[in-house]
Design a protein around this motif. Structure first.
Motif, PDB file in Angstrom:
ATOM      1  N   GLU A 107       0.714  -1.084  -0.119  1.00 27.14           N
ATOM      2  CA  GLU A 107       0.018   0.039  -0.030  1.00 27.14           C
ATOM      3  C   GLU A 107       0.820   1.363  -0.075  1.00 27.14           C
ATOM      4  O   GLU A 107       0.607   2.268  -0.665  1.00 27.14           O
ATOM      5  N   VAL A 111       0.611   4.472  -2.752  1.00 28.03           N
ATOM      6  CA  VAL A 111       0.471   5.625  -2.405  1.00 28.03           C
ATOM      7  C   VAL A 111       1.482   6.500  -2.195  1.00 28.03           C
ATOM      8  O   VAL A 111       1.355   7.736  -2.815  1.00 28.03           O
ATOM      9  N   TYR A 137      -6.712  -0.238  -4.675  1.00 33.43           N
ATOM     10  CA  TYR A 137      -6.123   0.918  -5.632  1.00 33.43           C
ATOM     11  C   TYR A 137      -6.347   0.452  -6.945  1.00 33.43           C
ATOM     12  O   TYR A 137      -5.770   1.572  -7.613  1.00 33.43           O
TER      13      TYR A 137
END
Length: 436
Positions: A107, A111, A137
């Motif tokens: 993650e 991000v 995502y």
């Protein structure tokens, strides 16, 4: 008007005139047309493609992670880390062989590091966890090794959500393990082996991979008339198997079969099996995953069988030699060899994406994966180890498994070398039986 005001006004007029002249020349020289529509945004020719690679770079399976990193680096260096005008950068995402830590790291790579695409993974339980991140995502993730059927179940439960997990590098355990039973059954039918009994004990690392693998083995042995008398679970990184092996020795089984997930565990089990005097034939799936397995086991590995690809073609043997010369250690075919092949497949996906859509973006890579890879229109046929890496809607997320595409032979080890004992098409030796 005073002299200062005149000078100031003159400067303003000159500046405006100069700006108008420059603008006029620019528009005339470039042939630019005045239009009310905004100009399309061109893709920067040097835009960077960031590939996030998940692997255990630390922890009990770090040796596997090193082979992944080196083979991937080797494959992409052959195209100078560039696809078209796009430089390639890697984000090495350390799973630490832990599902939660891997998901958090993945993650963060999406991000914070703004990766373009996800690639690879070794552990089944990590794949199950990271599938959720990819879905959240909408991050296309290509060619994960995570073989567990849990991945397939999740995909089939909600294809629209999990379609971003684009193709497994390894199929489910039942497809990978079938050779163990077939190899020994053929030996029995040919009179090469007359076992004292048809009893088998299973062992597995206590996670999604081990449980799925042992469940598949149990069904296959039972279908062939074997009795599964015991199934033993061990922890990741476990190295003390004396109590377990003495128990198996006391059960007087003709076969012991199972799998681990890290080199230290599997090599310890094999060495200790000889020390306790276990006479059963051992099917140890993944013993040869890393190239230096024989240094870890020595001749304790003699007679062990393993379903695993081998360095057979001239191209594969050249890669093996080049890899060792470059990195200073022996590569494993199932890890370094296959991850090299899948890296070349990934390069082909990147090139095809630019050709089909004009730019290499996260969204376009997903489209290429869904429309071309999943449907079998885009395959890879120049691999070191398999004839063709291919997916179809019927097999997805697994690859096509057969002798014309993707298959692992069963080998039996002697002196650190594996001879193929199944299937007949690849066979170069008969199964040999230890004194029982």
């Amino acid at each position: 008007m005073n002299l200062f005001s005149l000078k100031k006004s003159g400067k303003k007029i000159a500046a405006v005139a100069s700006a108008v002249l420059v603008l006029s020349l620019t528009l005339t020289g470039c042939g630019t047309k005045q239009t009310s529509d905004p100009a399309p945004q061109a893709v920067e020719p040097n835009s960077i493609i960031k590939i996030g690679v998940i692997s255990p770079f630390t922890g009990p399976a770090a040796r596997t992670g090193q082979e992944f990193k080196d083979s991937i680096t080797m494959a992409f260096s052959e195209i100078n880390n560039k696809v078209g005008e796009h430089p390639i950068e890697f984000k090495w995402i350390d799973s630490e062989s832990d599902a939660e830590k891997a998901a958090r790291a993945y993650e963060s790579a999406i991000v914070n590091d703004k990766i373009t695409v996800g690639f690879m993974d070794w552990h089944s339980w990590v794949s199950v966890s990271c599938m959720e991140v990819a879905a959240k995502y909408k991050m296309p993730h290509f060619f994960s090794y995570g073989a567990t059927d849990v991945v397939n179940q999740k995909y089939k439960s909600d294809p629209g959500k999990y379609e971003y997990w684009l193709g497994k590098a390894w199929p489910t355990p039942e497809k990978l393990s079938i050779g163990y039973v077939k190899a020994v059954e053929e030996a029995i039918n040919k009179g090469l082996w007359k076992p004292a009994n048809k009893k088998v004990a299973l062992f597995g690392v206590d996670n999604d991979w081990g449980r799925g693998f042992c469940a598949a083995l149990a069904e296959q042995y039972k279908a062939a008339g074997w009795e599964v008398v015991s199934t033993e679970w061990v922890g990741l990184g476990e190295t003390d198997f004396y109590p377990l092996l003495n128990k198996l020795k006391g059960l007087n089984v003709s076969m012991v079969a199972g799998t681990m997930s890290d080199p230290s565990s599997v090599s310890s089990l094999i060495k200790q099996s000889k020390e306790v005097g276990l006479k059963s034939i051992i099917a140890s799936d993944g013993l040869g995953w890393v190239g230096e397995w024989y240094k870890l086991t020595g001749d304790a590995s003699d007679y062990v069988i393993d379903q695993i690809p081998q360095w057979t073609t001239p191209e594969a043997k050249k890669f093996q030699a080049d890899f060792k010369a470059k990195y200073g250690y022996e590569p494993g075919a199932a890890v370094a060899g296959m991850s090299y092949d899948y890296s070349k497949f990934m390069i082909k996906v990147l090139e095809a994406t630019e050709k089909d859509y004009g730019s290499i973006t996260t969204e376009n890579l997903f489209k290429e994966g869904k429309e071309k890879v999943m449907t079998g229109q885009l395959t890879y046929t120049d691999g070191l180890l398999m004839k063709e890496y291919k997916y179809t809607p019927e097999t997805f997320p697994d690859p096509v498994i057969d002798q014309d595409h993707y298959m692992f032979p069963v080998v039996q080890y002697f002196g650190g070398k594996g001879s193929v004992v199944w299937p007949d098409a690849y066979k170069n030796a008969d199964l040999k039986i230890p004194n029982q």
